[in-house]
Scaffold this active site. Structure first.
Site, PDB file in Angstrom:
ATOM      1  N   HIS A 168       0.851  -1.186   0.000  1.00  0.00           N
ATOM      2  CA  HIS A 168       0.000   0.000   0.000  1.00  0.00           C
ATOM      3  C   HIS A 168       0.889   1.240   0.000  1.00  0.00           C
ATOM      4  CE1 HIS A 168      -3.917   1.964   1.702  1.00  0.00           C
ATOM      5  NE2 HIS A 168      -3.215   2.836   0.991  1.00  0.00           N
ATOM      6  N   HIS A 180       1.339   4.660  -2.720  1.00  0.00           N
ATOM      7  CA  HIS A 180       0.959   5.355  -3.959  1.00  0.00           C
ATOM      8  C   HIS A 180       2.214   6.021  -4.513  1.00  0.00           C
ATOM      9  CE1 HIS A 180      -3.444   5.046  -3.146  1.00  0.00           C
ATOM     10  NE2 HIS A 180      -3.024   5.017  -1.897  1.00  0.00           N
ATOM     11  N   HIS A 187      -9.507   0.486  -1.382  1.00  0.00           N
ATOM     12  CA  HIS A 187      -9.446   1.262  -0.148  1.00  0.00           C
ATOM     13  C   HIS A 187     -10.825   1.206   0.507  1.00  0.00           C
ATOM     14  CE1 HIS A 187      -5.741   2.701  -1.807  1.00  0.00           C
ATOM     15  NE2 HIS A 187      -5.600   3.688  -0.951  1.00  0.00           N
ATOM     16  N   GLU A 231     -11.176   3.370   5.984  1.00  0.00           N
ATOM     17  CA  GLU A 231     -10.179   4.344   6.443  1.00  0.00           C
ATOM     18  C   GLU A 231     -10.921   5.443   7.190  1.00  0.00           C
ATOM     19  OE1 GLU A 231      -6.756   7.384   4.674  1.00  0.00           O
ATOM     20  OE2 GLU A 231      -8.188   6.477   3.291  1.00  0.00           O
ATOM     21  N   ASP A 247       1.795   4.135   2.659  1.00  0.00           N
ATOM     22  CA  ASP A 247       0.712   4.875   2.003  1.00  0.00           C
ATOM     23  C   ASP A 247       1.254   5.988   1.097  1.00  0.00           C
ATOM     24  OD1 ASP A 247      -1.827   5.631   1.255  1.00  0.00           O
ATOM     25  OD2 ASP A 247      -2.487   6.254   3.238  1.00  0.00           O
ATOM     26  N   ASP A 248       1.505   7.166   1.659  1.00  0.00           N
ATOM     27  CA  ASP A 248       2.013   8.309   0.889  1.00  0.00           C
ATOM     28  C   ASP A 248       3.202   8.883   1.649  1.00  0.00           C
ATOM     29  OD1 ASP A 248      -0.220   8.722  -1.256  1.00  0.00           O
ATOM     30  OD2 ASP A 248      -1.286   8.486   0.642  1.00  0.00           O
TER      31      ASP A 248
END
Length: 366
Positions: free
Chosen positions: A23, A25, A223, A226, A303-304
């Site tokens: 996961h 991006h 997703h 969340e 994630d990011d």
């Protein structure tokens, strides 16, 4: 950032532990310095500091990244950042910058998300995006020994028609081939996902695309859970997702949690991201212990990372600080991460062997 209070032996063990990241991006790996350099290279105007003071400098943008108020607040910066990506080499450079950091953090297998729709809406051709990212993946495999998978995400804040057009483009290009059985990585794109704003769009907005892809044997994730409650997770599973990205709200539904555990569905949990976007106040409020006790399989992910200030090792360390897990529990997390990966059995055996060797080396020291 996350491991200031961690025992040095634990840090060494977690750094050495072979990791799978599911996961992350690629667009979320755009550091402020890379945003500014690509904006200059491609003559892309960033917001005027008078309109958005965060864009006054690399430092002010970096500082702002530590203070997101919500998912949508973060997404506004995320989509501005993407505008600097124009050429195939830009996408390759972005992917390569992530893979270098991931390799340093002990990542041995990476399944990375990318978001073609926003680039296409800016006039960037589909082939430019995909070819650029594929080149980055191939370089990581060749030079770093990381196995890779590309997962194409549909964005929930855009129309279903836009997603359907992208899906058709990928099919026409021959980029989406079945992964059932072989899972040999022969595809260009190895799975489909759905991301962006969770609460608001219909929970099952990609039902038809997922039904089509499922019938073709294409890997599906989404997703869910969340910001949205556990019903979003149930909806994603119902339309065909076999993996859930985030999934932290699953802990609120014991019945669904039991079903997820029984089905062996992997959650790709992102603890630092959930704190940064105010899903939880602190890492120790994440349902890590609940999931372990309930037999729910999960991996830990960044994630990011450029936006949230923590790549995967820092996420592992933050979890250890909060939960004081045992070596055997970390082994279980690592093994489940391998088993839940979209790779063939031979690669799984290699990675499981590496995990075994690492655990044997460190278990007497911790």
């Amino acid at each position: 950032m996350c491991h200031t209070h961690l025992d040095p032996n634990w840090h060494t063990f977690l750094a050495s532990l072979p990791k799978c990241e599911h996961h992350v991006h690629l667009e979320g790996c755009l550091t402020p310095s890379l945003i500014f350099s690509l904006a200059t290279k491609n003559n892309i105007p960033l917001p005027e500091p008078s309109e958005n003071p965060a864009y006054a400098s690399i430092d002010t943008l970096s500082h702002r990244y530590g203070h997101f108020t919500s998912l949508d607040d973060f997404l506004s910066f995320y989509f501005i950042g993407m505008t600097v990506l124009l050429t195939e080499s830009d996408f390759t450079e972005l992917a390569w910058s992530y893979f270098q950091k991931a390799h340093a953090d002990g990542v041995r297998h990476a399944e990375v998300f990318f978001d073609p729709q926003v680039h296409q809406d800016r006039g960037v051709p589909y082939a430019t995006i995909v070819d650029g990212y594929v080149a980055g993946c191939k370089r990581a495999e060749r030079e770093l020994g990381i196995s890779t998978r590309l997962i194409m995400c549909f964005l929930k804040h855009l129309s279903v028609e836009s997603a359907e057009k992208l899906y058709a483009t990928a099919l026409d290009a021959g980029h989406l081939t079945p992964q059932v059985g072989s899972q040999d990585g022969g595809s260009v794109i190895h799975g489909l996902g759905a991301s962006s704003t969770e609460v608001g769009p219909p929970k099952d907005m990609f039902r038809d695309i997922y039904a089509s892809a499922s019938a073709k044997g294409i890997n599906l994730t989404s997703h869910a859970g969340e910001e949205g409650d556990a019903s979003y997770i149930a909806a994603a599973l119902e339309i065909g997702a076999t993996r859930i990205d985030h999934g932290v709200r699953l802990a609120e539904d014991p019945k669904l949690m039991k079903q997820v555990a029984e089905r062996g569905i992997l959650l790709t949990v992102c603890p630092v991201s959930n704190v940064q976007l105010k899903g939880v106040e602190r890492i120790d409020q994440m349902p890590i212990r609940k999931f372990l006790d309930a037999g729910v399989k999960f991996s830990i992910n960044s994630d990011d990372p450029a936006y949230f200030g923590a790549y995967i090792l820092e996420c592992y360390c933050a979890v250890q600080e909060a939960f004081n897990l045992s070596v055997e529990e970390w082994k279980l997390i690592a093994v489940n991460s391998v088993q839940g990966s979209w790779i063939g059995e031979e690669r799984k055996r290699e990675l499981l062997g590496e995990i075994e060797g690492c655990v044997e080396k460190y278990k007497g020291l911790l």
